[in-house]
Scaffold this motif. Sequence first.
Motif, short mmCIF file in Angstrom:
data_model
loop_
_atom_site.label_atom_id
_atom_site.label_comp_id
_atom_site.label_asym_id
_atom_site.label_seq_id
_atom_site.Cartn_x
_atom_site.Cartn_y
_atom_site.Cartn_z
N ALA A 66 0.78 -1.24 -0.03
CA ALA A 66 0.00 -0.07 0.08
C ALA A 66 0.94 1.30 0.12
O ALA A 66 0.51 2.11 -0.72
N ALA A 67 2.11 1.40 0.82
CA ALA A 67 2.86 2.36 0.83
C ALA A 67 3.39 2.53 -0.41
O ALA A 67 3.78 4.04 -0.72
N ALA A 68 3.84 1.66 -1.25
CA ALA A 68 4.46 1.71 -2.50
C ALA A 68 3.77 2.27 -3.40
O ALA A 68 3.99 3.05 -4.17
N MET A 69 2.39 1.85 -3.59
CA MET A 69 1.42 2.56 -4.61
C MET A 69 1.24 3.98 -3.99
O MET A 69 1.25 4.80 -4.96
N ALA A 70 1.17 4.12 -2.75
CA ALA A 70 0.92 5.48 -2.42
C ALA A 70 2.22 6.47 -2.84
O ALA A 70 1.93 7.55 -3.26
N GLY A 71 3.51 5.81 -2.70
CA GLY A 71 4.54 6.55 -3.02
C GLY A 71 4.63 6.99 -4.43
O GLY A 71 4.82 8.22 -4.69
N ALA A 72 4.11 6.11 -5.19
CA ALA A 72 4.25 6.21 -6.76
C ALA A 72 3.24 7.37 -7.00
O ALA A 72 3.40 8.17 -7.99
N VAL A 73 1.94 7.45 -6.57
CA VAL A 73 1.05 8.32 -6.63
C VAL A 73 1.45 9.61 -6.18
O VAL A 73 1.29 10.70 -6.80
N LYS A 74 2.13 9.73 -5.17
CA LYS A 74 2.64 11.13 -4.54
C LYS A 74 3.69 11.52 -5.73
O LYS A 74 3.79 12.78 -6.09
#
Length: 369
Positions: free
Chosen positions: A78-86
């Motif tokens: 989840a954090a990896a996807m959030a990092g990519a979105v950011k």
Amino acid sequence: MITYLGIIAVGMIVRQVDRWQFSPNRGRHRPGTLREVMSLQRERINNVTPLLLLAGHWVELAGWCLIAAETGPWGWAAAAMAGAVKMRHLQEVSHFAVHGVLTRSSRLGTVLSEVAVHLPLGFVPVPIRRQRHVREHHPNATVVGLDPNLGDLHQAGLLPGVRRLRFALALVFPLTPAGFAFTMHSIAANLRTSAAPWWRLAALLAVPAVLGWTVGWPAAVAVFVVPRLLLYPQLSWMSLLVEHTWFDAETVTGPPAAVEAARCLRLYPQNLPLALVARATWLPYGDLFHYAHSAHPSVRWNYLPALERHLTPPHFTPDGLAFGPNTVARRHHGALDALADTGRQPLPGSAEAPEPGAVPDTRTWLVRK
């Protein structure tokens, strides 16, 4: 966990200050015409709220790092996807600095973009990005040999007569071994464009190093390294694919809106749920409204939806990216097949056909905006 979610919420709240400042719905009269939009934009543009906007995204990233540090594989994912979105959000915010409409002071916009986006993410210096995007891509979008983005698409294998499997792999090119290698080469090339590449390299390495030292290496890898090298490039690539009808754009003359209507597309025009998801993730800050941006590149993202309502729709309004009869992928593949039938090929030595083994100075789709 509640504390970490609270940090993410604080970052989101801080970002809303800029949205409120430029909101077209604030005030007695909602702008509709280009003249009204530009007047309101000049009235509201400032040097403070963009700083809060960029800071808010980094606060959110910090919150996701803390979550990744305290969770297992599902939290890391989840954090990896959030990092990519950011990272996509940061890319698009800095895109408007490249156009000179992020802050009142263009010089401050350049500094903010360098410090908050280009340096930590390993992008080219802002002036080089401005040259490639504003002066090379915008006036020459979809033009063979002149548009650097079109060359990137061909480098990934989107060529006339491409077979279905090769075409499918090209849609996820950054996730393939060849795409990953090209991303690594591109980051190295980005660093070489600076007169002092060592300190740009130091800035790029400092982010995961600080994260690893303060919250742990699982967080650094999940929130920064994996998104920067794999997930963010894929989101940026998807965004590039839905900007234009790259391989069968019509050539027309006339006002900017007419020219762009003939080579742009508009994704999800009738599907509000998917449009909202796209705006929140892989097509943020006006990227969903690329047609309106292409027609009026000096307009901040806040006002692009209002302008789009007064533009004639572009010639292609697909329902989706990859799945279904009326999709961007189907259109691109059909156009490439048609080019093969007519015998047209990329011009040797042009931006469409790099020399074998050549690595471009930068991957324009990673920082095209």
